[in-house]
Scaffold this active site. Structure first.
Site, PDB file in Angstrom:
ATOM      1  N   ARG A  35       0.854  -1.200   0.000  1.00  0.00           N
ATOM      2  CA  ARG A  35       0.000   0.000   0.000  1.00  0.00           C
ATOM      3  C   ARG A  35       0.892   1.252   0.000  1.00  0.00           C
ATOM      4  NH1 ARG A  35      -0.802   4.681   2.709  1.00  0.00           N
ATOM      5  NH2 ARG A  35      -0.479   3.629   4.688  1.00  0.00           N
ATOM      6  N   GLU A  36       1.512   1.568   1.122  1.00  0.00           N
ATOM      7  CA  GLU A  36       2.406   2.738   1.166  1.00  0.00           C
ATOM      8  C   GLU A  36       3.535   2.587   0.126  1.00  0.00           C
ATOM      9  OE1 GLU A  36       2.479   5.510   3.845  1.00  0.00           O
ATOM     10  OE2 GLU A  36       3.704   6.323   2.229  1.00  0.00           O
ATOM     11  N   HIS A  47      -6.654  -0.766   3.333  1.00  0.00           N
ATOM     12  CA  HIS A  47      -6.662   0.642   3.747  1.00  0.00           C
ATOM     13  C   HIS A  47      -7.870   1.312   3.104  1.00  0.00           C
ATOM     14  CE1 HIS A  47      -4.211   4.439   4.592  1.00  0.00           C
ATOM     15  NE2 HIS A  47      -3.978   3.692   5.641  1.00  0.00           N
ATOM     16  N   ARG A  49      -8.750  -0.593  12.343  1.00  0.00           N
ATOM     17  CA  ARG A  49      -7.701   0.299  12.835  1.00  0.00           C
ATOM     18  C   ARG A  49      -8.124   1.692  12.411  1.00  0.00           C
ATOM     19  NH1 ARG A  49      -2.810  -0.379   9.445  1.00  0.00           N
ATOM     20  NH2 ARG A  49      -2.988   1.701   8.533  1.00  0.00           N
ATOM     21  N   THR A  62       2.751  11.624   9.560  1.00  0.00           N
ATOM     22  CA  THR A  62       2.577  11.688   8.112  1.00  0.00           C
ATOM     23  C   THR A  62       3.657  12.522   7.426  1.00  0.00           C
ATOM     24  OG1 THR A  62       0.225  11.461   8.540  1.00  0.00           O
ATOM     25  CG2 THR A  62       0.826  12.220   6.340  1.00  0.00           C
ATOM     26  N   HIS A  90       3.321   4.919  12.483  1.00  0.00           N
ATOM     27  CA  HIS A  90       3.524   5.050  11.045  1.00  0.00           C
ATOM     28  C   HIS A  90       4.421   6.275  10.860  1.00  0.00           C
ATOM     29  CE1 HIS A  90       2.231   4.540   6.789  1.00  0.00           C
ATOM     30  NE2 HIS A  90       2.444   5.847   6.739  1.00  0.00           N
ATOM     31  N   HIS A 120       7.046   8.575   8.872  1.00  0.00           N
ATOM     32  CA  HIS A 120       7.668   8.933   7.587  1.00  0.00           C
ATOM     33  C   HIS A 120       9.097   9.416   7.813  1.00  0.00           C
ATOM     34  CE1 HIS A 120       4.849   8.293   4.279  1.00  0.00           C
ATOM     35  NE2 HIS A 120       3.976   8.172   5.273  1.00  0.00           N
ATOM     36  N   HIS A 168      41.255  -0.495   8.226  1.00  0.00           N
ATOM     37  CA  HIS A 168      40.040  -1.291   8.429  1.00  0.00           C
ATOM     38  C   HIS A 168      40.214  -2.726   7.935  1.00  0.00           C
ATOM     39  CE1 HIS A 168      36.781   1.852   9.327  1.00  0.00           C
ATOM     40  NE2 HIS A 168      37.951   2.450   9.469  1.00  0.00           N
TER      41      HIS A 168
HETATM   42  C1  HCA Z   1      -1.287   9.006   3.718  1.00  0.00           C
HETATM   43  C2  HCA Z   1      -1.862   8.108   4.761  1.00  0.00           C
HETATM   44  C3  HCA Z   1      -0.860   7.470   5.676  1.00  0.00           C
HETATM   45  C4  HCA Z   1      -1.678   6.576   6.596  1.00  0.00           C
HETATM   46  C5  HCA Z   1      -0.923   5.872   7.649  1.00  0.00           C
HETATM   47  C6  HCA Z   1      -1.715   4.820   8.387  1.00  0.00           C
HETATM   48  C7  HCA Z   1      -0.060   8.518   6.451  1.00  0.00           C
HETATM   49  O1  HCA Z   1      -1.097  10.170   4.003  1.00  0.00           O
HETATM   50  O2  HCA Z   1      -1.035   8.525   2.603  1.00  0.00           O
HETATM   51  O3  HCA Z   1      -2.825   4.492   8.002  1.00  0.00           O
HETATM   52  O4  HCA Z   1      -1.190   4.317   9.383  1.00  0.00           O
HETATM   53  O5  HCA Z   1       1.148   8.614   6.233  1.00  0.00           O
HETATM   54  O6  HCA Z   1      -0.653   9.240   7.231  1.00  0.00           O
HETATM   55  O7  HCA Z   1       0.051   6.681   4.928  1.00  0.00           O
HETATM   56 CU    CU Z   2       2.122   7.108   5.093  1.00  0.00          CU
END
Ligand code: HCA
Ligand code: CU
Length: 458
Positions: free
Chosen positions: A10-11, A70, A130, A164, A192, A194, A286
């Protein structure tokens, strides 16, 4: 105990220019299941019919992992998640002021109603839920607590604390998660994170310390912009540093290479754990240490991942590394010869970007005056490509230059349009590389010439 949700499907598919076929997704899901991740986020079925079909096929595989679909907060998406046979739907709805005002045009109260309604709807369909407050880390804390508790009351048993924009730091993450944990009704907390500042995995680890249960990963750290924590890095970091040993590390390298192949998204050589240079050693100091005891410069044994250490020979090299490389080829030299060979390697290394084994063998041949009849372990080849007439040759060249094993690329005249000089470890690797090159858009035909012997010009 740590749990992992892998969201490569997905991501990871939200990585710019990456799209998987259904069969590729199935293969990825099977490998993830062998690793033993607890949850596989298989896609958002509203994105396209094929995404929905892939989720359905994966849900039908009977894997151990829970299969998550999702969805935005919309009945049609939740219906599709149900129809796909997913175990769980992950409903996301942003909660930060900027997202509510500028993107969704909703008040906090309206948002609460929408979220409650859709979670309840998914529960009526029998799905586990979730709830993800998208942009949670920029959400006003008191509102975040009320949204999450309302979501839990409506039937969500997991909350994804979504960073995010990747703006957290390990210490803020730990603080925020433990504050949230104190205020939330019983639930599992996912993280989650980034990677916009390169802190995603560090933040995830800190959040687990703060009381969260689960980290979201993707293979090769793919995802929107700079992605999220890499699966292999996450597993190995927790395995070695935190004593979490429940995952199977054996498929991790295969997963990483498979993903490189099917996504066309290649790893930087210095990428931790799975990158080409992760266990390569260069300087004389090394390599000398490594040859005496690998623990001097290796945080852990590469065999943990089925990998091998590599000693790079060039102007930084010392005698012990050269002796060991010659030894690998069964070549014996006297200490005096070794001295001369190393001096020549250093001077050649001064003018060159990369020395190949064939160069080292050639120097050894010249210095000892004996013919060395061995084939270098590394293989050089010229891969010639014909480019489709409607495609710009430059675009193919650009793609080829992203492959780490492609050392140089030429646009040429004649039957072929492009020629690439490649350097790989063995025939198998050459075969894989050629297959990858063939998948580059616009490549019509290829022909490969393997180099048997290489001579350097003046
Ligand atoms: C996005 C959604 C998400 C959702 C993360 C999750 C984010 O902005 O594309 O459902 O845990 O980064 O917030 O990927
Ligand atoms: Cu995300």
């Amino acid at each position: 105990m740590l749990e992992i949700l892998d969201t490569t499907l997905r991501e990871g598919e939200q990585t710019p220019y990456v799209n998987f076929t259904i069969d590729e997704k199935i293969e990825i899901a099977k490998l993830l299941d062998q690793v033993g991740v607890e949850m596989i986020e298989a896609g958002d079925p509203s994105v396209s019919p094929n995404v929905a079909k892939a989720i359905q096929r994966i849900a039908g595989l009977g894997l151990k992992a829970e299969i998550v679909a999702h969805s935005i907060a919309a009945r049609s998406g939740i219906d599709k998640a149900k129809a796909c046979g997913a175990d769980r739907v992950a409903i996301f709805y942003a909660t930060s002021k900027i997202h509510l005002d500028s993107k969704l045009h909703k008040t906090q109260d309206q948002a609460l109603d929408i979220i409650r309604e859709h979670i309840a709807y998914a529960r009526e369909l029998g799905l586990k839920v979730r709830y993800t407050p998208e942009d949670a880390t920029r959400t006003e804390f008191e509102f975040l607590v009320s949204v999450c508790n309302m979501a839990i009351e409506a039937g969500a048993d997991r909350i994804s604390f979504a960073d995010t924009l990747g703006i957290m730091q390990p210490h803020t993450m730990a603080e925020r998660v433990s504050a949230l944990r104190e205020r939330l009704l019983p639930c599992q907390i996912d993280l989650h994170c980034h990677d916009d500042y390169g802190l995603a995995l560090a933040n995830g680890m800190a959040g687990i310390r703060g009381g969260a249960n689960c980290i979201h990963t993707t293979v090769n750290g793919m995802g929107e912009r700079t992605g999220i924590p890499d699966l292999a890095e996450t597993i190995v970091a927790f395995h070695n540093l935190e004593g979490v040993q429940k995952y199977n590390l054996a498929p991790l390298m295969e997963l990483a290479s498979y993903l490189e192949r099917v996504s066309g998204f290649f790893l930087a050589p210095n990428k931790p754990i799975t990158g080409q240079n992760a266990f390569s050693h260069k300087s004389g100091v090394h390599t000398n240490g490594i040859l005496k005891d690998p623990r001097t410069y290796e945080p852990f044994d590469p065999a943990l991942l089925g990998r091998e250490r590599k000693i790079v020979i060039d102007k930084y090299t010392g005698k012990s590394a050269v002796a060991s490389r010659l030894d690998e080829y069964g070549i014996e030299v006297t200490p005096a010869e070794l001295e001369v060979i190393v001096t020549r390697i250093k001077s050649m290394g001064d003018d060159r970007k990369q020395l190949f084994d064939s160069d080292i063998l050639q120097i050894a041949e010249q210095v000892t005056g004996r013919e060395i009849d061995v084939i270098p372990h590394t293989i050089n080849a010229m891969v010639m490509l014909e480019v489709e007439s409607h495609v710009y040759t430059a675009s193919v060249v650009r793609r080829l230059r992203e492959f780490t094993n492609v050392k140089s690329v030429y646009e040429i005249t004649g039957d072929f349009d492009v020629s690439a000089f490649v350097d790989v470890e063995d025939v198998m690797a050459l075969n894989n590389l050629i297959e990858e090159i063939r998948t580059v858009q616009g490549v019509k035909r290829s022909e490969t010439r393997m180099v048997l012997k290489k001579y350097n010009g003046k």
